[in-house]
Design a protein around this motif. Structure first.
Motif, mmCIF file in Angstrom:
data_model
loop_
_atom_site.group_PDB
_atom_site.id
_atom_site.type_symbol
_atom_site.label_atom_id
_atom_site.label_comp_id
_atom_site.label_asym_id
_atom_site.label_seq_id
_atom_site.Cartn_x
_atom_site.Cartn_y
_atom_site.Cartn_z
ATOM 1 N N LEU A 139 -19.871 67.359 -38.813
ATOM 2 C CA LEU A 139 -20.298 67.877 -40.154
ATOM 3 C C LEU A 139 -19.198 67.683 -41.256
ATOM 4 C CD1 LEU A 139 -22.531 69.561 -41.734
ATOM 5 C CD2 LEU A 139 -21.326 71.672 -40.897
ATOM 6 N N THR A 140 -17.941 67.890 -40.758
ATOM 7 C CA THR A 140 -17.099 67.683 -42.084
ATOM 8 C C THR A 140 -16.939 66.167 -42.313
ATOM 9 O OG1 THR A 140 -15.577 69.609 -41.261
ATOM 10 C CG2 THR A 140 -14.589 67.575 -42.455
ATOM 11 N N PRO A 176 -26.984 59.242 -43.459
ATOM 12 C CA PRO A 176 -27.532 59.126 -42.175
ATOM 13 C C PRO A 176 -26.913 59.998 -41.268
ATOM 14 C CG PRO A 176 -27.278 56.985 -43.349
ATOM 15 C CD PRO A 176 -26.870 58.184 -44.347
ATOM 16 N N ALA A 177 -25.535 60.180 -41.636
ATOM 17 C CA ALA A 177 -24.656 61.109 -40.585
ATOM 18 C C ALA A 177 -25.207 62.581 -40.596
ATOM 19 C CB ALA A 177 -23.257 61.091 -40.916
ATOM 20 N N VAL A 178 -25.555 63.193 -42.036
ATOM 21 C CA VAL A 178 -25.981 64.452 -42.063
ATOM 22 C C VAL A 178 -27.371 64.493 -41.133
ATOM 23 C CG1 VAL A 178 -27.130 65.975 -43.866
ATOM 24 C CG2 VAL A 178 -24.982 64.731 -44.433
ATOM 25 N N GLY A 185 -31.753 71.527 -42.515
ATOM 26 C CA GLY A 185 -30.932 70.951 -43.786
ATOM 27 C C GLY A 185 -29.649 71.507 -43.514
ATOM 28 N N VAL A 186 -28.793 71.027 -44.670
ATOM 29 C CA VAL A 186 -27.428 71.636 -44.634
ATOM 30 C C VAL A 186 -27.264 72.224 -45.887
ATOM 31 C CG1 VAL A 186 -24.889 71.136 -44.576
ATOM 32 C CG2 VAL A 186 -26.739 70.139 -42.904
ATOM 33 N N PHE A 205 -29.102 69.627 -48.576
ATOM 34 C CA PHE A 205 -29.244 68.139 -47.875
ATOM 35 C C PHE A 205 -30.245 68.416 -46.838
ATOM 36 C CE2 PHE A 205 -25.423 68.137 -50.201
ATOM 37 C CZ PHE A 205 -25.181 67.112 -50.958
ATOM 38 N N ALA A 206 -31.332 67.572 -47.139
ATOM 39 C CA ALA A 206 -32.381 67.746 -45.786
ATOM 40 C C ALA A 206 -33.043 66.386 -45.743
ATOM 41 C CB ALA A 206 -33.220 68.726 -46.106
#
Length: 276
Positions: A139-140, A176-178, A185-186, A205-206
């Protein structure tokens, strides 16, 4: 049938979060609604239809261009605004939306009831408090910012707190990594900088459900998680959040037990007739 495009969580056109609102007369086929949402290309298209058994009660469903969702704040705000501004519901009369997965959502308006003459709309939503979790692997790196704390709510959204408001505003995530992160979503958040006119800041971000860069401009449902999170952190039940996307928008939040009242303004930018 009538369709409007409404900018939500803003008092000026071309800011906040746009939603298409389709005012149905009867129930519609979900596959057709999905095709309409794909055609509109907004982050959400709302479908509103009157219910026969009560006044000022409406069925409500929300679709992104890619999928139906269980809860959407800005498109609910836009839907209530559309009903008030078209005269479908009288100013000041509460609107009750019956949804498939989020129960009954009640919206009230002050001023002219949330029509284009001004006023604020308030929405009674379920709180979706995030439970603390370990920071997920990757995630980071996906966000490009150190995640200091993480949580997950019942909508399978991840909340990621970063260092400060500047870090939120400066994010350039690897989308793409998210999308590879196990989450709908984040929500990235931080406390507001000293002297700001808001209490906390966020971005959402979703990419699994939103096309393009996967960023939603202003996300009401995210504030159902942000409100209880920051209420605990700041020791306050009433706050203002700013979602720092390119369009930007303010969301008033008030925690009321297991509910959250979200408030904001809206403005119609387009009205027309859907013929397909």
């Amino acid at each position: 049938m009538r369709m409007l495009v409404v900018d939500a969580f803003t008092a000026r056109p071309f800011a906040g979060n746009p939603a298409a609102v389709c005012l149905l007369q009867d129930a519609a086929d979900p596959a057709w609604m999905q095709r309409v949402a794909a055609e509109m290309k907004h982050s959400e298209t709302a479908f509103v239809r009157p219910l026969d058994d009560a006044e000022a009660e409406f069925g409500l469903r929300w679709f992104t261009p890619m999928a139906e969702v269980a809860l959407c704040g800005h498109a609910t705000l836009a839907s209530a605004h559309a009903l008030y501004s078209t005269g479908t519901v009288a100013p000041g009369e509460p609107i009750r939306f019956r949804t498939l997965k989020s129960g009954v959502l009640t919206v009230t308006g002050d001023g002219d009831g949330g029509g284009d003459g001004g006023g604020t709309l308030s929405m009674d939503f379920p709180a979706c408090s995030p439970e603390p979790v370990d920071v997920p692997e990757g995630l980071t790196e996906a966000l490009g910012a150190e995640v200091r704390a993480a949580g997950r709510n019942t909508q399978n959204d991840l909340l990621a707190e970063v260092a400060d408001e500047a870090a939120v505003r400066g994010l350039t995530p690897d989308i793409p990594a998210v999308a590879r992160i196990d989450a709908r979503g984040v929500i990235v958040t931080a406390p507001a900088a000293q002297g700001d006119d808001h209490d906390f800041v966020s971005r959402f971000f979703a990419p699994r459900v939103l096309p393009g860069d996967g960023e939603d401009p202003v996300t009401g449902s995210a504030h159902c998680a942000l409100a209880p999170y920051w209420a605990r952190r700041l020791g306050r039940d009433t706050m203002t959040g700013f979602q720092a996307s390119a369009r930007g928008g303010y969301v008033g939040v008030a925690v009321r037990g297991d509910r959250v009242v979200l408030s904001g303004s809206a403005v119609t930018v387009l009205g027309g007739e859907l013929r397909a």
